[in-house]
Design a protein around this motif. Sequence first.
Motif, PDB file in Angstrom:
ATOM      1  N   PHE A  95      28.295  31.590 -15.409  1.00  0.00           N
ATOM      2  CA  PHE A  95      29.571  32.159 -15.839  1.00  0.00           C
ATOM      3  C   PHE A  95      29.371  33.544 -16.437  1.00  0.00           C
ATOM      4  O   PHE A  95      28.463  33.773 -17.226  1.00  0.00           O
ATOM      5  N   GLU A  96      30.231  34.463 -16.044  1.00  0.00           N
ATOM      6  CA  GLU A  96      30.306  35.775 -16.675  1.00  0.00           C
ATOM      7  C   GLU A  96      31.778  36.121 -16.847  1.00  0.00           C
ATOM      8  O   GLU A  96      32.504  36.284 -15.857  1.00  0.00           O
ATOM      9  N   PRO A  97      32.266  36.184 -18.078  1.00  0.00           N
ATOM     10  CA  PRO A  97      33.690  36.489 -18.301  1.00  0.00           C
ATOM     11  C   PRO A  97      34.003  37.939 -17.923  1.00  0.00           C
ATOM     12  O   PRO A  97      34.138  38.823 -18.772  1.00  0.00           O
ATOM     13  N   THR A 157      36.076  30.940 -11.700  1.00  0.00           N
ATOM     14  CA  THR A 157      37.337  31.564 -12.076  1.00  0.00           C
ATOM     15  C   THR A 157      37.547  31.400 -13.572  1.00  0.00           C
ATOM     16  O   THR A 157      37.055  30.446 -14.173  1.00  0.00           O
ATOM     17  N   GLY A 158      38.241  32.350 -14.171  1.00  0.00           N
ATOM     18  CA  GLY A 158      38.436  32.304 -15.612  1.00  0.00           C
ATOM     19  C   GLY A 158      39.797  32.833 -16.028  1.00  0.00           C
ATOM     20  O   GLY A 158      40.398  33.672 -15.335  1.00  0.00           O
ATOM     21  N   SER A 216      34.091  26.352 -12.504  1.00  0.00           N
ATOM     22  CA  SER A 216      33.262  26.661 -11.340  1.00  0.00           C
ATOM     23  C   SER A 216      33.257  25.488 -10.376  1.00  0.00           C
ATOM     24  O   SER A 216      33.284  24.320 -10.785  1.00  0.00           O
ATOM     25  N   LEU A 217      33.228  25.801  -9.092  1.00  0.00           N
ATOM     26  CA  LEU A 217      33.026  24.840  -8.016  1.00  0.00           C
ATOM     27  C   LEU A 217      31.790  25.260  -7.249  1.00  0.00           C
ATOM     28  O   LEU A 217      31.662  26.432  -6.849  1.00  0.00           O
ATOM     29  N   THR A 218      30.858  24.325  -7.047  1.00  0.00           N
ATOM     30  CA  THR A 218      29.618  24.648  -6.356  1.00  0.00           C
ATOM     31  C   THR A 218      29.394  23.675  -5.210  1.00  0.00           C
ATOM     32  O   THR A 218      29.841  22.518  -5.251  1.00  0.00           O
ATOM     33  N   HIS A 219      28.701  24.152  -4.199  1.00  0.00           N
ATOM     34  CA  HIS A 219      28.297  23.272  -3.098  1.00  0.00           C
ATOM     35  C   HIS A 219      26.937  23.730  -2.589  1.00  0.00           C
ATOM     36  O   HIS A 219      26.696  24.921  -2.420  1.00  0.00           O
ATOM     37  N   GLN A 220      26.083  22.749  -2.368  1.00  0.00           N
ATOM     38  CA  GLN A 220      24.760  23.024  -1.816  1.00  0.00           C
ATOM     39  C   GLN A 220      24.518  22.168  -0.591  1.00  0.00           C
ATOM     40  O   GLN A 220      24.930  21.003  -0.535  1.00  0.00           O
ATOM     41  N   SER A 221      23.851  22.736   0.394  1.00  0.00           N
ATOM     42  CA  SER A 221      23.434  21.991   1.575  1.00  0.00           C
ATOM     43  C   SER A 221      22.009  22.396   1.933  1.00  0.00           C
ATOM     44  O   SER A 221      21.724  23.581   2.126  1.00  0.00           O
ATOM     45  N   ILE A 222      21.117  21.415   1.981  1.00  0.00           N
ATOM     46  CA  ILE A 222      19.753  21.632   2.460  1.00  0.00           C
ATOM     47  C   ILE A 222      19.554  20.684   3.642  1.00  0.00           C
ATOM     48  O   ILE A 222      19.309  19.487   3.449  1.00  0.00           O
ATOM     49  N   PRO A 223      19.677  21.161   4.881  1.00  0.00           N
ATOM     50  CA  PRO A 223      19.533  20.265   6.040  1.00  0.00           C
ATOM     51  C   PRO A 223      18.105  19.805   6.271  1.00  0.00           C
ATOM     52  O   PRO A 223      17.893  18.744   6.874  1.00  0.00           O
TER      53      PRO A 223
END
Length: 701
Positions: A132-134, A209-210, A221-228
Amino acid sequence: MKLLPFAVLSSAGLLSVLAHATPDAVEIIEVSSHPLKLYNDKTLAERLADAGLQFSAAGGVSALPVMNGMMGDRIQLLTDGAPITAACGNQMNPPLSYVSANQVHNISVFPGVSLVSEGGDNIAGVINISTFEPAFSNTSNFQVQEAELGYFFQSNDNARTVSASALVANDTWYIRYAGTRVSADSYEDGRGNKVIDTLYKSTNHIINTGYQDDEQRLQVSLTHQSIPYQGFPNQYMDMTDNSSTGFTALYQHQFSNIALDSTLSLRRTTHEMGFFTPEKTGMMPMNTESEDLTLKLKWLLPASMQGQWVFGQEWYRNNLDDWWPAVENSMMMGPNDYVNINDGERERLAAFAEWSSAHESDWHLSAGARLEYVTTDTGDVQAYNDGNMMGMGSMGGMGGMTAMQSPDAEAAMMFNMSDRGQSDTLIDGTIQAMRELESNGQLIFGLARKNRAPNLYERYTWGRGAMATSMIGWFGDGNGYVGDIDLNPETAHTASITYSVLNGDWAAEISTWYSDVSDYIDVEVIGTFNRSGLTSGARNILQFSNTDAQLYGASVKASRVLIDSTSGKLTLKNAFQWQRGERDDGGDLYQILPMQNTLSVEYVRDAFSSSVSWQWVGNKNDVDLSRFENSTDAYSVVDVNTAYTWQSFTLHFNITNLFDEYYQAPLGGVNVAEFRQDNTNGFNQIAGRGRSFDAGISYSF
């Protein structure tokens, strides 16, 4: 914020690594930069290595940090204040694997004696990563504040990193996106030989978003990671998929005289292991599902002449399922699914109070206490089969099929009959004192009692056969591991002293630390196995057990500005580390870094920067015999880094391992993938990366 006198700048001048004292007088190392300026010429792991951390080798994006001789769950690694549980019996998905460099605003490292408000359930220290960075603007109109595209290439393993980020904001709202995709082939060592099964591919996305007004601020925050896929040369299995989605909300409110900081976080992870490359073949699926939930409240009372109080309440919960689907037509891996952990639960409830004195004299004091209640439990389990299985035997010199009793079936029955619910009460305390000295010197003293409760795999891994046990363990040693329901929490009493001085163009810092650990979770040998029939192929079956241990070490850092004129700035820096770890009943602890020293020369002039660093690592002869840990020879590596900024473009050119030195990584573990291809050479130590020519470009607009 008052700075201690040691600062290390990255070769490109884009990142500062500062050792400093907070208002609470605790020593930390801070890695900070505007996220859009944190270029991908180095990974997060490499940035933290610059700050003095080490890493136990694993997959290309999943190395485990090592702090004060301790790794894994002994370090509390928080992302935006929330822990992420490694949802894997090999810890193939540790917290750092979920964040890419361009997503990070700030990293704070609290080694050894850390504030109780920074986190509990650890004995080595705390790493806190902030995405996060405001970044609000000063106008009411939504405008694009910054955006960046980047590409980086490494010749050794054909690694390709593509990154993008953008920020739009006004004075009330902001939205930021950052994403990175990286893929690589298996790398080559200094002799030009491929280190097989080191290839990987990973993608990370985050949207922050803030909102703020005069009294409050909310950031989400919404995060998604994918490592196939990701190869693990020091494990029997590879990662064939890791998918994770996370949500975090930070809410801050200023009441009339009390400030509230609150955190809510949820993360769900699905993880699969198996085989995906001809470099390591096999057929055995393993699945894991995990959910982490975090709720934190921190109350800051107004400062006064007597100091300031901080109070907090925290709640954490992890749910874990780990099962290995049956393999069709396999006599060993069927007909049942192997249930390793069934509805595992680990819950923590914590409260803390912390006080820091006012800055009214040359002395500054802080003290804190933390109370945690940790509970764990899990359901019934099952082996691949319920009793006898068929195996190859010998009948009058002729090979034949014979019935063998499955050790896992009996172990599952005994496990299901046991009382698996456990609870632990952890009491932490920290006292620190900072003394301002003459001539810009500073002393920091720290004492701490810290505790860590066993994780679910240490407590509830139950299999006893060679195959089942060798699927467990995040140590990269080729051995097999068994849990112990009755493990006690680890308790560490740690003392540290840091002296630092800043005098014009030069700076120095000397730190020492000592930890006496009761009920250190180590191992004891309960069996053996050998897949080659040769002496070099012997491995142990190890059960987690409590013992007493001590760890200690020292570091010395120094810097000197040699030239600072219109022709540029030339700085000489040196960083030395030494540490030891041993059991009280005799024997060395596993993966203790040998002595090492890094000497560097850095040059900066306007938009151009360059550095040359020489790292020397000594012989590693203090090894853990119960794990068959290999000794390694001393080696040295030279790296060259260069960056140039022109208008909106920044160019990078680096040469790592300039002289193509061959070396075995002291914390790399053994090469299981190589052993599986040819077991006649035993378990060799994993070789380090050979020379690589790396180049990158980023464009900001």
